[in-house]
Design a protein around this motif. Structure first.
Motif, PDB file in Angstrom:
ATOM      1  N   TYR A 167     -81.006  56.623  14.286  1.00  0.00           N
ATOM      2  CA  TYR A 167     -80.563  55.684  15.316  1.00  0.00           C
ATOM      3  C   TYR A 167     -79.686  56.430  16.297  1.00  0.00           C
ATOM      4  CZ  TYR A 167     -75.975  55.435  13.054  1.00  0.00           C
ATOM      5  OH  TYR A 167     -74.748  55.757  12.537  1.00  0.00           O
ATOM      6  N   ARG A 168     -79.618  55.886  17.482  1.00  0.00           N
ATOM      7  CA  ARG A 168     -78.833  56.498  18.544  1.00  0.00           C
ATOM      8  C   ARG A 168     -77.449  55.881  18.540  1.00  0.00           C
ATOM      9  NH1 ARG A 168     -80.861  56.648  24.669  1.00  0.00           N
ATOM     10  NH2 ARG A 168     -80.323  54.460  24.543  1.00  0.00           N
ATOM     11  N   ASP A 169     -76.435  56.710  18.400  1.00  0.00           N
ATOM     12  CA  ASP A 169     -75.059  56.208  18.494  1.00  0.00           C
ATOM     13  C   ASP A 169     -74.866  55.593  19.879  1.00  0.00           C
ATOM     14  OD1 ASP A 169     -72.023  56.849  17.253  1.00  0.00           O
ATOM     15  OD2 ASP A 169     -72.143  56.603  19.429  1.00  0.00           O
ATOM     16  N   PRO A 187     -91.871  54.548  20.326  1.00  0.00           N
ATOM     17  CA  PRO A 187     -92.213  53.961  21.638  1.00  0.00           C
ATOM     18  C   PRO A 187     -91.407  54.555  22.789  1.00  0.00           C
ATOM     19  CG  PRO A 187     -91.841  52.234  20.011  1.00  0.00           C
ATOM     20  CD  PRO A 187     -91.456  53.533  19.363  1.00  0.00           C
ATOM     21  N   MET A 188     -90.140  54.962  22.521  1.00  0.00           N
ATOM     22  CA  MET A 188     -89.258  55.323  23.633  1.00  0.00           C
ATOM     23  C   MET A 188     -88.805  56.774  23.549  1.00  0.00           C
ATOM     24  SD  MET A 188     -89.442  52.333  24.742  1.00  0.00           S
ATOM     25  CE  MET A 188     -88.395  52.148  26.166  1.00  0.00           C
ATOM     26  N   LEU A 189     -88.928  57.493  24.662  1.00  0.00           N
ATOM     27  CA  LEU A 189     -88.374  58.842  24.791  1.00  0.00           C
ATOM     28  C   LEU A 189     -87.366  58.769  25.937  1.00  0.00           C
ATOM     29  CD1 LEU A 189     -88.446  61.892  24.102  1.00  0.00           C
ATOM     30  CD2 LEU A 189     -90.361  62.118  25.679  1.00  0.00           C
ATOM     31  N   ALA A 190     -86.099  58.644  25.596  1.00  0.00           N
ATOM     32  CA  ALA A 190     -85.069  58.386  26.620  1.00  0.00           C
ATOM     33  C   ALA A 190     -84.332  59.680  26.964  1.00  0.00           C
ATOM     34  CB  ALA A 190     -84.140  57.273  26.138  1.00  0.00           C
ATOM     35  N   THR A 191     -83.203  59.979  26.267  1.00  0.00           N
ATOM     36  CA  THR A 191     -82.551  61.286  26.497  1.00  0.00           C
ATOM     37  C   THR A 191     -83.337  62.407  25.823  1.00  0.00           C
ATOM     38  OG1 THR A 191     -81.218  61.241  24.480  1.00  0.00           O
ATOM     39  CG2 THR A 191     -80.279  60.181  26.433  1.00  0.00           C
ATOM     40  N   ASN A 221     -76.336  53.496  30.512  1.00  0.00           N
ATOM     41  CA  ASN A 221     -76.296  53.227  29.072  1.00  0.00           C
ATOM     42  C   ASN A 221     -77.390  53.972  28.317  1.00  0.00           C
ATOM     43  OD1 ASN A 221     -74.171  51.352  29.421  1.00  0.00           O
ATOM     44  ND2 ASN A 221     -75.676  49.827  30.103  1.00  0.00           N
ATOM     45  N   GLY A 222     -78.107  54.847  29.004  1.00  0.00           N
ATOM     46  CA  GLY A 222     -79.160  55.605  28.340  1.00  0.00           C
ATOM     47  C   GLY A 222     -80.450  54.832  28.161  1.00  0.00           C
ATOM     48  N   TYR A 223     -80.601  53.715  28.865  1.00  0.00           N
ATOM     49  CA  TYR A 223     -81.860  52.957  28.803  1.00  0.00           C
ATOM     50  C   TYR A 223     -82.824  53.451  29.886  1.00  0.00           C
ATOM     51  CZ  TYR A 223     -80.525  49.702  25.231  1.00  0.00           C
ATOM     52  OH  TYR A 223     -80.187  49.173  24.012  1.00  0.00           O
ATOM     53  N   ILE A 224     -84.098  53.441  29.542  1.00  0.00           N
ATOM     54  CA  ILE A 224     -85.121  53.878  30.494  1.00  0.00           C
ATOM     55  C   ILE A 224     -85.296  52.807  31.569  1.00  0.00           C
ATOM     56  CG2 ILE A 224     -87.544  54.554  30.768  1.00  0.00           C
ATOM     57  CD1 ILE A 224     -87.500  55.484  27.832  1.00  0.00           C
ATOM     58  N   VAL A 225     -85.383  53.265  32.834  1.00  0.00           N
ATOM     59  CA  VAL A 225     -85.567  52.366  33.978  1.00  0.00           C
ATOM     60  C   VAL A 225     -86.926  52.652  34.631  1.00  0.00           C
ATOM     61  CG1 VAL A 225     -84.615  51.629  36.190  1.00  0.00           C
ATOM     62  CG2 VAL A 225     -83.064  52.452  34.399  1.00  0.00           C
ATOM     63  N   LEU A 258     -88.531  49.014  29.052  1.00  0.00           N
ATOM     64  CA  LEU A 258     -88.884  47.714  28.449  1.00  0.00           C
ATOM     65  C   LEU A 258     -87.747  47.188  27.591  1.00  0.00           C
ATOM     66  CD1 LEU A 258     -89.589  48.713  25.391  1.00  0.00           C
ATOM     67  CD2 LEU A 258     -91.869  49.087  26.331  1.00  0.00           C
ATOM     68  N   GLY A 259     -86.569  47.794  27.755  1.00  0.00           N
ATOM     69  CA  GLY A 259     -85.425  47.361  26.952  1.00  0.00           C
ATOM     70  C   GLY A 259     -85.362  48.106  25.636  1.00  0.00           C
ATOM     71  N   ASP A 260     -84.797  47.483  24.623  1.00  0.00           N
ATOM     72  CA  ASP A 260     -84.652  48.113  23.316  1.00  0.00           C
ATOM     73  C   ASP A 260     -85.895  47.811  22.474  1.00  0.00           C
ATOM     74  OD1 ASP A 260     -83.991  48.445  20.474  1.00  0.00           O
ATOM     75  OD2 ASP A 260     -82.026  48.977  21.247  1.00  0.00           O
ATOM     76  N   ALA A 261     -86.709  48.830  22.289  1.00  0.00           N
ATOM     77  CA  ALA A 261     -88.009  48.614  21.637  1.00  0.00           C
ATOM     78  C   ALA A 261     -87.851  48.108  20.209  1.00  0.00           C
ATOM     79  CB  ALA A 261     -88.809  49.910  21.655  1.00  0.00           C
ATOM     80  N   GLY A 262     -86.896  48.684  19.458  1.00  0.00           N
ATOM     81  CA  GLY A 262     -86.700  48.263  18.061  1.00  0.00           C
ATOM     82  C   GLY A 262     -86.296  46.804  17.983  1.00  0.00           C
TER      83      GLY A 262
END
Ligand SMILES: O=P(O)(O)OC[C@H]1O[C@H](OP(=O)(O)OP(=O)(O)O)[C@H](O)[C@@H]1O
Ligand SMILES: O=c1cc[nH]c(=O)[nH]1
Ligand SMILES: [Mg+2]
Length: 209
Positions: A103-105, A132-136, A191-195, A198-202
């Motif tokens: 999980y991401r702190d 699903p998500m590749l953010a940082t 906040n490190g969310y992808i723009v 789709l929000g928080d996939a989990g």
């Protein structure tokens, strides 16, 4: 440098557009993630090795191709990666499944590993690492390192939505890894969310918002 493939198939784009929408509920979100993962597997498995096999049709004996029996492992990064497993395994039923819990702190955005269980012969398997998500890119980078530490060599990363920052981070750290994504999005927010993402996939998959 490994491949970077943004899958522009109309069915993938259409279904991604659906799950990006904030009014889509858990049931539909889950079903669509499964379907997109299956469609992405079609492309990500394009270079699986084939071998000749002699078969008999009702009419003649002939030599045709079959999968060369190279062993595969599907490895989701928990939790959200779990949502992609069924779709992939429907196409590749013989694949073994490993799990990497991470999980991401929320403050530092650094990944924290909390679980890892892989097939014993992971060093002999090609690996499809799914999230699903590749953010940082922190989670994917650490998951790839964990796989390599245990001997995995041929690793493909499959994500639904990626930020440019995450793609670059994975490519810099692991230039041998191929990346397949449904969409290369614009950026990351503060906040490190992808723009637009789709929000928080989990949370959307498991209804934990
Ligand atoms: O590229 P990064 O910046 O590392 O972010 C991406 C990670 O964040 C999300 O997981 P999250 O930490 O929300 O855990 P969850 O799947 O349990 O919700 C996502 O599923 C990735 O694993
Ligand atoms: O946008 C993002 C970034 C990380 N994790 C998610 O689930 N969504
Ligand atoms: Mg999450």
């Amino acid at each position: 440098m490994g491949k970077f493939v943004e899958m522009d198939h109309p069915l993938i784009q259409h279904k991604l557009t659906m799950i990006r929408q904030k009014n889509v509920g858990t049931k539909d979100f889950r079903a669509l993630v499964d379907e997109i993962a299956m469609l992405m597997t079609y492309e990500a498995s394009r270079d699986l090795q084939l071998e000749d096999v002699v078969i008999e049709t009702p009419v003649a004996t002939t030599t045709k191709m079959q999968l060369a029996g190279k062993k595969l492992a599907v490895v989701p990064i928990l939790r959200a990666g779990l949502g992609m497993v069924d779709g992939i395994v429907q196409l590749i039923p013989a694949a073994k499944i490993g799990h990497i819990g991470m999980y991401r702190d929320e403050e530092t955005l650094e990944p924290v590993e909390y679980f890892i269980k892989l097939p014993e012969d992971i060093d002999q398997r090609d690996v499809l690492l799914v999230d699903p998500m590749l953010a940082t890119g922190g989670s994917a980078k650490d998951a790839i390192s964990a796989l390599k530490k245990r001997g995995a060599k041929n690793i493909k990363l499959i994500t639904l939505v990626s930020a440019p920052e995450g793609v670059k981070a994975v490519q810099d750290a692991h230039p041998d890894v191929d990346i397949y994504t449904g969409s290369l999005d614009d950026s990351l927010n503060e906040n490190g969310y992808i723009v637009p993402g789709l929000g928080d996939a989990g949370d959307r998959l498991f209804g934990t918002m």
